[in-house]
Design an enzyme around this catalytic site. Sequence first.
Site, PDB file in Angstrom:
ATOM      1  N   LYS A 125       0.716  -1.424  -0.033  1.00 17.81           N
ATOM      2  CA  LYS A 125      -0.080  -0.108  -0.130  1.00 17.81           C
ATOM      3  C   LYS A 125       0.891   1.125   0.014  1.00 17.81           C
ATOM      4  O   LYS A 125       2.172   1.248   0.453  1.00 17.81           O
ATOM      5  CB  LYS A 125      -0.942  -0.080   1.059  1.00 17.81           C
ATOM      6  CG  LYS A 125      -0.234  -0.286   2.502  1.00 17.81           C
ATOM      7  CD  LYS A 125       0.771   0.506   2.948  1.00 17.81           C
ATOM      8  CE  LYS A 125       0.774   2.113   3.295  1.00 17.81           C
ATOM      9  NZ  LYS A 125       2.049   2.386   4.069  1.00 17.81           N
ATOM     10  N   TYR A 139      -4.501   4.327   6.156  1.00 18.87           N
ATOM     11  CA  TYR A 139      -4.867   3.481   7.180  1.00 18.87           C
ATOM     12  C   TYR A 139      -6.124   3.970   7.789  1.00 18.87           C
ATOM     13  O   TYR A 139      -7.174   3.165   8.172  1.00 18.87           O
ATOM     14  CB  TYR A 139      -3.815   3.175   8.437  1.00 18.87           C
ATOM     15  CG  TYR A 139      -2.596   2.465   7.905  1.00 18.87           C
ATOM     16  CD1 TYR A 139      -2.841   1.054   8.097  1.00 18.87           C
ATOM     17  CD2 TYR A 139      -1.375   3.082   7.693  1.00 18.87           C
ATOM     18  CE1 TYR A 139      -1.866   0.322   7.655  1.00 18.87           C
ATOM     19  CE2 TYR A 139      -0.306   2.105   7.228  1.00 18.87           C
ATOM     20  CZ  TYR A 139      -0.536   0.925   7.178  1.00 18.87           C
ATOM     21  OH  TYR A 139       0.568  -0.216   6.758  1.00 18.87           O
TER      22      TYR A 139
HETATM   23  P1  NAD Z   1      12.539   1.367   2.004  1.00 20.68           P
HETATM   24  O1  NAD Z   1      13.132   2.682   1.515  1.00 20.68           O
HETATM   25  O2  NAD Z   1      13.049   0.734   3.362  1.00 20.68           O
HETATM   26  O3  NAD Z   1      12.603   0.325   0.916  1.00 20.68           O
HETATM   27  C1  NAD Z   1      12.504   0.361  -0.472  1.00 20.68           C
HETATM   28  C2  NAD Z   1      13.130  -0.557  -1.367  1.00 20.68           C
HETATM   29  O4  NAD Z   1      12.977  -0.211  -2.490  1.00 20.68           O
HETATM   30  C3  NAD Z   1      14.602  -0.497  -0.997  1.00 20.68           C
HETATM   31  O5  NAD Z   1      15.302  -1.566  -0.872  1.00 20.68           O
HETATM   32  C4  NAD Z   1      15.190   0.352  -2.365  1.00 20.68           C
HETATM   33  O6  NAD Z   1      16.437   0.074  -2.764  1.00 20.68           O
HETATM   34  C5  NAD Z   1      14.370  -0.339  -3.185  1.00 20.68           C
HETATM   35  N1  NAD Z   1      14.034   0.524  -4.536  1.00 20.68           N
HETATM   36  C6  NAD Z   1      14.026   0.242  -5.908  1.00 20.68           C
HETATM   37  N2  NAD Z   1      13.756   1.073  -6.900  1.00 20.68           N
HETATM   38  C7  NAD Z   1      14.023   2.423  -6.184  1.00 20.68           C
HETATM   39  C8  NAD Z   1      14.129   3.585  -6.419  1.00 20.68           C
HETATM   40  N3  NAD Z   1      14.214   3.967  -7.540  1.00 20.68           N
HETATM   41  N4  NAD Z   1      14.433   4.461  -5.408  1.00 20.68           N
HETATM   42  C9  NAD Z   1      14.474   4.157  -4.153  1.00 20.68           C
HETATM   43  N5  NAD Z   1      14.369   2.910  -3.847  1.00 20.68           N
HETATM   44  C10 NAD Z   1      14.213   1.965  -4.602  1.00 20.68           C
HETATM   45  O7  NAD Z   1      11.076   1.714   2.072  1.00 20.68           O
HETATM   46  P2  NAD Z   1      10.005   0.563   2.885  1.00 20.68           P
HETATM   47  O8  NAD Z   1       9.729   1.230   4.036  1.00 20.68           O
HETATM   48  O9  NAD Z   1      10.432  -0.649   2.825  1.00 20.68           O
HETATM   49  O10 NAD Z   1       8.763   0.760   1.888  1.00 20.68           O
HETATM   50  C11 NAD Z   1       8.536   0.164   0.904  1.00 20.68           C
HETATM   51  C12 NAD Z   1       6.977   0.016   0.510  1.00 20.68           C
HETATM   52  O11 NAD Z   1       6.308  -0.383   1.653  1.00 20.68           O
HETATM   53  C13 NAD Z   1       6.241   1.315   0.433  1.00 20.68           C
HETATM   54  O12 NAD Z   1       5.128   1.337  -0.651  1.00 20.68           O
HETATM   55  C14 NAD Z   1       5.407   1.750   1.823  1.00 20.68           C
HETATM   56  O13 NAD Z   1       4.235   2.160   1.959  1.00 20.68           O
HETATM   57  C15 NAD Z   1       5.236   0.102   2.212  1.00 20.68           C
HETATM   58  N6  NAD Z   1       5.087  -0.173   3.551  1.00 20.68           N
HETATM   59  C16 NAD Z   1       3.983  -1.020   4.021  1.00 20.68           C
HETATM   60  C17 NAD Z   1       4.025  -1.116   5.178  1.00 20.68           C
HETATM   61  C18 NAD Z   1       2.691  -1.723   5.789  1.00 20.68           C
HETATM   62  O14 NAD Z   1       2.924  -2.091   7.094  1.00 20.68           O
HETATM   63  N7  NAD Z   1       2.128  -2.553   5.021  1.00 20.68           N
HETATM   64  C19 NAD Z   1       4.965  -0.884   6.143  1.00 20.68           C
HETATM   65  C20 NAD Z   1       5.893  -0.280   5.764  1.00 20.68           C
HETATM   66  C21 NAD Z   1       6.102   0.336   4.465  1.00 20.68           C
END
Ligand code: NAD
Length: 371
Positions: free
Chosen positions: A139, A224
């Site tokens: 999401k 949320y």
């Molecule tokens: P994060 O920055 O920790 O991870 C993102 C990942 O995407 C990294 O490994 C990064 O290398 C990769 N990536 C690939 N292409 C990229 C680019 N062009 N620029 C930047 N990063 C790139 O972020 P996160 O917290 O893991 O969030 C990722 C997704 O998960 C988001 O959509 C966020 O909303 C979602 N999320 C959901 C929950 C939940 O509880 N459902 C919790 C946290 C995050």
Amino acid sequence: MMKIGSRRAFIQKMGVTAIGAPLLSNVSDLMAMQKMHDAAGTLRVAIMGLGSYGTRVAKAMQTCERAKLVGVISGTPSKIAEWQKTYDIPEKNCYNYNNYGDIKDNPDIDAVYVITPNALHAPHTIGVAQAGKHVICEKPMAINAKEGEGMVAACRAANVKLLVGYRMHFEPHTLEVIRMRKANEFGKIMFFQGQSGFRIGNPDQWRLNYDLSGGGSMMDIGIYSINGARYMIGEEPIWVTAQETKTDPVKFKKGIDETIQFQMGFPSGVVASCLSTYAVSHLDRFYLNGVDGFAEMQPSTGYGPIKARTHLGRMDQPIVTHQTVQMDEMAKIILDGNSPEVPVDGEEAVKDLRIIDAIYKAVKKGKKVML
Ligand code: NAD
């Protein structure tokens, strides 16, 4: 009798999914066999985006009964090597962002879980669907409803499932409040409050970069309260009003909302009053009020433990690891054709995105927006 692996491959070749509509009667027999197998089978998942949440999901999947992490898609070779070692992932199941289309030729991966920044969800989901694999997407599913509709259409055209990481739809306290509301234990529902926020740190992160996030707190955490209002009240909103406040325009640039208060009106007359913010920590509370009772959840959507009470007292539901339950339940949706109590499909996500679009429009116009 056909072996399990070759059955999967045959069904894939016939262009039907394990739960797609049967095209031929012999395929339908085969699908019945597939279903029998998969009732005890495992959803084999590759994670795309090995960041913070991807890591959490990978750990949680280690205790899944029906889902298994078998592959990775990442642009960072060192992370791939580390994950291979930690999770015993074979080289043949490792991909990068340039070659992940080749996953179509890999019969050992059933689904890809897209956990990349918001604005990449659409191209990544469509890429995975075109490679013939089921998609689980984080999401917000997309950065607006139009993009979300395109993702739904692409997955439908490719005959693959599209599910969205709505982990709260499987959380026991949440499901119990929904059960009580459906059983009329709160009486006629009148009011909902949803407060979702956290204090965001590093100003250089993608969440504060419009090109990657598609918006601010509303996209990340306010969603949320939108989604929660819908499943707690059990109706779809017909109008929204919204007001934005910004105390730090340097950190929260154009297009990145710091705080938005918004209201949603529902057909029965219920009004939801909600707050989405990147400005304060520990803001995570739902309050549902009917004429005869209430449910309060705090925390309501964090990783837990979720705490809840109603007019009858403290709720005592099992404490679970959300992502473990989510992935097991999603395996049952994809492999067995199960229907969850609260939908987690692409259409469900588009409903949230339409509301986000309307909230941004209401902020801009300073007026009520009809849905
Ligand atoms: P994060 O920055 O920790 O991870 C993102 C990942 O995407 C990294 O490994 C990064 O290398 C990769 N990536 C690939 N292409 C990229 C680019 N062009 N620029 C930047 N990063 C790139 O972020 P996160 O917290 O893991 O969030 C990722 C997704 O998960 C988001 O959509 C966020 O909303 C979602 N999320 C959901 C929950 C939940 O509880 N459902 C919790 C946290 C995050």
